[in-house]
Write a protein that holds these residues in place. Structure first.
Motif, PDB file in Angstrom:
ATOM      1  N   SER A  68      22.256  36.438 -21.093  1.00 27.51           N
ATOM      2  CA  SER A  68      21.578  35.093 -21.564  1.00 27.51           C
ATOM      3  C   SER A  68      20.921  35.364 -22.997  1.00 27.51           C
ATOM      4  CB  SER A  68      20.278  35.079 -20.537  1.00 27.51           C
ATOM      5  OG  SER A  68      20.953  34.916 -19.559  1.00 27.51           O
ATOM      6  N   VAL A  69      21.132  36.468 -23.615  1.00 31.22           N
ATOM      7  CA  VAL A  69      20.574  36.562 -24.958  1.00 31.22           C
ATOM      8  C   VAL A  69      21.619  36.932 -25.928  1.00 31.22           C
ATOM      9  CG1 VAL A  69      19.028  38.066 -26.553  1.00 31.22           C
ATOM     10  CG2 VAL A  69      18.337  37.417 -24.223  1.00 31.22           C
ATOM     11  N   LEU A  77      17.740  44.098 -32.249  1.00 33.06           N
ATOM     12  CA  LEU A  77      16.738  44.558 -31.499  1.00 33.06           C
ATOM     13  C   LEU A  77      16.877  46.105 -31.235  1.00 33.06           C
ATOM     14  CD1 LEU A  77      15.619  41.936 -28.922  1.00 33.06           C
ATOM     15  CD2 LEU A  77      14.315  43.050 -30.623  1.00 33.06           C
TER      16      LEU A  77
ATOM     17  N   MET B   1       5.204  58.324 -30.963  1.00 35.92           N
ATOM     18  CA  MET B   1       5.082  56.768 -31.292  1.00 35.92           C
ATOM     19  C   MET B   1       4.114  56.506 -32.117  1.00 35.92           C
ATOM     20  SD  MET B   1       6.414  53.824 -28.772  1.00 35.92           S
ATOM     21  CE  MET B   1       5.474  52.284 -28.855  1.00 35.92           C
ATOM     22  N   TYR B   3       4.079  53.783 -34.310  1.00 31.80           N
ATOM     23  CA  TYR B   3       4.403  52.247 -34.773  1.00 31.80           C
ATOM     24  C   TYR B   3       3.312  51.543 -34.202  1.00 31.80           C
ATOM     25  CZ  TYR B   3       7.328  48.100 -35.784  1.00 31.80           C
ATOM     26  OH  TYR B   3       7.524  47.028 -36.434  1.00 31.80           O
ATOM     27  N   PHE B   5       2.646  47.542 -33.371  1.00 33.85           N
ATOM     28  CA  PHE B   5       3.317  46.429 -33.202  1.00 33.85           C
ATOM     29  C   PHE B   5       2.247  45.289 -33.456  1.00 33.85           C
ATOM     30  CE2 PHE B   5       5.493  48.492 -29.819  1.00 33.85           C
ATOM     31  CZ  PHE B   5       6.756  48.306 -29.971  1.00 33.85           C
ATOM     32  N   MET B 166      23.283  32.642 -38.194  1.00 36.11           N
ATOM     33  CA  MET B 166      22.511  33.588 -39.113  1.00 36.11           C
ATOM     34  C   MET B 166      23.308  34.133 -40.227  1.00 36.11           C
ATOM     35  SD  MET B 166      20.622  36.826 -37.448  1.00 36.11           S
ATOM     36  CE  MET B 166      21.281  38.265 -37.478  1.00 36.11           C
ATOM     37  N   SER B 174      18.194  31.966 -34.706  1.00 36.78           N
ATOM     38  CA  SER B 174      18.288  33.263 -35.339  1.00 36.78           C
ATOM     39  C   SER B 174      18.221  33.437 -36.970  1.00 36.78           C
ATOM     40  CB  SER B 174      19.842  33.910 -35.038  1.00 36.78           C
ATOM     41  OG  SER B 174      20.177  33.712 -33.625  1.00 36.78           O
ATOM     42  N   ILE B 187      10.359  42.822 -37.938  1.00 33.24           N
ATOM     43  CA  ILE B 187      11.929  42.629 -37.447  1.00 33.24           C
ATOM     44  C   ILE B 187      11.835  42.371 -36.059  1.00 33.24           C
ATOM     45  CG2 ILE B 187      14.371  42.988 -37.697  1.00 33.24           C
ATOM     46  CD1 ILE B 187      13.938  44.323 -40.305  1.00 33.24           C
ATOM     47  N   PHE B 188      11.420  43.803 -35.263  1.00 32.96           N
ATOM     48  CA  PHE B 188      11.578  43.674 -34.046  1.00 32.96           C
ATOM     49  C   PHE B 188      10.690  42.772 -33.329  1.00 32.96           C
ATOM     50  CE2 PHE B 188      10.154  45.694 -29.938  1.00 32.96           C
ATOM     51  CZ  PHE B 188      11.419  45.749 -29.370  1.00 32.96           C
ATOM     52  N   PHE B 191      12.457  39.307 -33.506  1.00 30.65           N
ATOM     53  CA  PHE B 191      13.705  39.145 -32.888  1.00 30.65           C
ATOM     54  C   PHE B 191      13.496  38.974 -31.541  1.00 30.65           C
ATOM     55  CE2 PHE B 191      15.784  39.455 -36.725  1.00 30.65           C
ATOM     56  CZ  PHE B 191      16.966  38.766 -36.566  1.00 30.65           C
ATOM     57  N   ALA B 192      12.436  39.956 -30.810  1.00 27.04           N
ATOM     58  CA  ALA B 192      11.873  39.984 -29.616  1.00 27.04           C
ATOM     59  C   ALA B 192      11.543  38.560 -29.059  1.00 27.04           C
ATOM     60  CB  ALA B 192      11.091  40.819 -29.041  1.00 27.04           C
ATOM     61  N   ALA B 194      12.345  35.747 -30.425  1.00 31.00           N
ATOM     62  CA  ALA B 194      13.646  34.885 -30.381  1.00 31.00           C
ATOM     63  C   ALA B 194      14.443  35.052 -29.179  1.00 31.00           C
ATOM     64  CB  ALA B 194      14.384  35.157 -31.639  1.00 31.00           C
ATOM     65  N   ALA B 195      14.662  36.476 -28.796  1.00 27.25           N
ATOM     66  CA  ALA B 195      15.489  36.848 -27.610  1.00 27.25           C
ATOM     67  C   ALA B 195      14.574  36.048 -26.418  1.00 27.25           C
ATOM     68  CB  ALA B 195      15.418  38.326 -27.254  1.00 27.25           C
ATOM     69  N   TYR B 198      15.859  32.252 -26.602  1.00 24.71           N
ATOM     70  CA  TYR B 198      17.104  32.008 -26.028  1.00 24.71           C
ATOM     71  C   TYR B 198      17.095  31.977 -24.618  1.00 24.71           C
ATOM     72  CZ  TYR B 198      19.600  31.845 -30.540  1.00 24.71           C
ATOM     73  OH  TYR B 198      20.156  31.699 -31.640  1.00 24.71           O
ATOM     74  N   TYR B 199      16.553  33.182 -24.209  1.00 22.90           N
ATOM     75  CA  TYR B 199      16.455  33.277 -22.470  1.00 22.90           C
ATOM     76  C   TYR B 199      16.162  32.150 -21.658  1.00 22.90           C
ATOM     77  CZ  TYR B 199      16.068  35.447 -18.028  1.00 22.90           C
ATOM     78  OH  TYR B 199      16.264  35.817 -16.652  1.00 22.90           O
TER      79      TYR B 199
END
Lengths: 220, 219
Positions: A68-69, A77, B1, B3, B5, B166, B174, B187-188, B191-192, B194-195, B198-199
């Motif tokens: 779905s993505v 990602l 880790m 990083y 967010f 894109m 996108s 970026i992450f 796009f997360a 955006a995902a 989309y879902y």
């Protein structure tokens, strides 16, 4: 004039080698992900069919996410998530991993469909002949199930081969990316795109036709 | 880790992303409308005609089905430049998606037409309908019913494929995500989100098509 001629040179025969090498990379990444994804898809498809609570409430929605993505978003990602958890993966690695998971999600459903295609009376008959569960799976379910869904599997494999063009967003130089590079240099978009397209077509069309014929022959 | 967010810039630009999601839906829907029309015509031509038109249709269908969608977009984006035709990003995506949808849908429709018994056509003609009336009033409604689920799938594919915009500079979901991500380097996170969008879009399409099917196929 002198300086521009360095950047823009016409299409040479050596460029064909460049394209051939890129085509090899397309085949490599799609071959790896199709074979790994099919192996994993067999396992997950069997789990989906067995239909315990875990597979219906966790596995099935999880696999559904990958269908779905858009693949391109999954690739971006994964490529950007790996450094976050401290992994250093090159474009080929992350591309292959994402394509493998994507193939797994698609193949799992195909496999589930294949196992479901074998009627329950048939399986009961096998078991009452004294076969064990795995004998039933290997000697009864697999021959019938494979015939039912082999064309669908070929469709998935060809789809993954075509979708492997998307790995170019990560910087992996496969066929389509290579053609982009050549277009930038030679400024001959039509010829080079036609070559790249012809390669995909020459690979995909005969296999699709073959599986169509197989399907027709098996359904008789 | 180590990083951190940062979701705040993403949530601040959420309206932009949702608007871009509407652009995605718009281009996917338009490409489906054109794809269905072309697909029906192509299926009829492929089944009933001979000669050069049929060969043109068959090569369109096979090219659409056997080359990557990204290649098709690049062809409309850059390949046509060789003939001096330069489309804007919107038209590149619309033309590429329509080309692809028409190819896949034509095959679905061909299967649908083959599933309708000949007697339906003969019955319609003997009631005094001419050929086009018979197609529009008798055959095509039945075909649309048998290809309803493949059409839903194709709509989902159209939404997913539109993300390739894109790469040709179209600012749908996108493209917009990439644009915003390159401004903030989150970026992450971008796009997360955006995902997720989309879902949700895909689930809405599948859910509404199921609801619509209850309404459409009551008998």
């Amino acid at each position: 004039m002198e300086s521009t001629s360095i950047f823009f040179t016409s299409f040479k025969t050596t460029d064909l080698w460049f394209l051939a090498e890129a085509a090899y990379r397309t085949l490599l990444i799609s071959g790896i992900s199709i074979s790994l994804g099919t192996a994993l898809g067999l396992i997950f498809g069997w789990l989906l069919h067995e239909g315990r609570l875990i597979s219906t409430f966790i596995l099935s929605p999880f696999l559904d996410i990958f269908r779905s993505v858009p693949l391109i978003i999954q690739l971006v990602l994964a490529y950007n998530f790996a450094p976050i958890i401290g992994l250093n993966i090159d474009p080929f690695g992350s591309g292959a991993i994402v394509l493998t998971i994507y193939t797994t999600a698609l193949v799992a459903n195909v496999v589930r469909g294949g196992i479901d295609a074998v009627g329950i009376p048939m399986r009961r008959a096998a078991r009452s002949l004294g076969m064990t569960y795995w004998q039933d799976m290997i000697y009864v379910v697999s021959p019938i199930g494979i015939r039912a869904v082999f064309p669908a599997w070929v469709g998935v494999a060809l789809g993954v081969m075509k979708d492997s063009a998307l790995v170019s967003v990560l910087g992996y130089v496969e066929l389509l990316r290579a053609s982009q590079i050549l277009i930038t240099r030679t400024q001959e978009p039509f010829l080079i795109l036609a070559l790249a397209g012809a390669f995909y077509f020459a690979l995909s069309f005969p296999i699709a036709r073959f599986s169509e014929r197989l399907e027709k022959r098996w359904s008789q | 880790m180590d990083y951190n967010f940062h979701w705040r810039p993403v949530f601040r630009s959420l309206p932009d992303l949702l608007n871009a999601g509407l652009v995605t839906l718009e281009v996917a829907t338009l490409s489906m409308v054109f794809g269905v029309i072309i697909g029906i015509v192509f299926a009829i031509i492929r089944l009933n005609m001979r000669g050069p038109i049929r060969w043109f249709v068959i090569s369109w269908i096979e090219l659409a089905r056997n080359t990557p969608a990204l290649f098709q977009l690049f062809f409309f984006g850059f390949g046509l430049g060789a003939f001096g035709i330069h489309l804007t990003p919107f038209w590149i995506v619309l033309a590429g998606l329509t080309f692809n949808n028409a190819g896949y849908l034509a095959e679905n429709f061909r299967g649908g037409f083959l599933a309708i018994p000949d007697t339906q056509m003969r019955a319609a003609r003997s009631l005094g309908m001419n050929a086009s009336q018979a197609y529009v009033r008798v055959i095509i409604p039945q075909v649309l019913r048998t290809v309803y689920h493949p059409m839903t799938n194709q709509m989902v594919w159209a939404v997913l494929m539109s993300s390739l915009g894109m790469l040709v500079g179209f600012r749908e979901l996108s493209g917009e995500t990439q644009f915003l991500a390159s401004k903030t380097f989150r970026i992450f996170e971008y796009f997360a989100v955006a995902a997720v969008i989309y879902y949700v879009i895909v689930k809405i399409i599948i859910g509404s098509s199921r609801l619509l099917s209850f309404r459409l196929f009551r008998y």
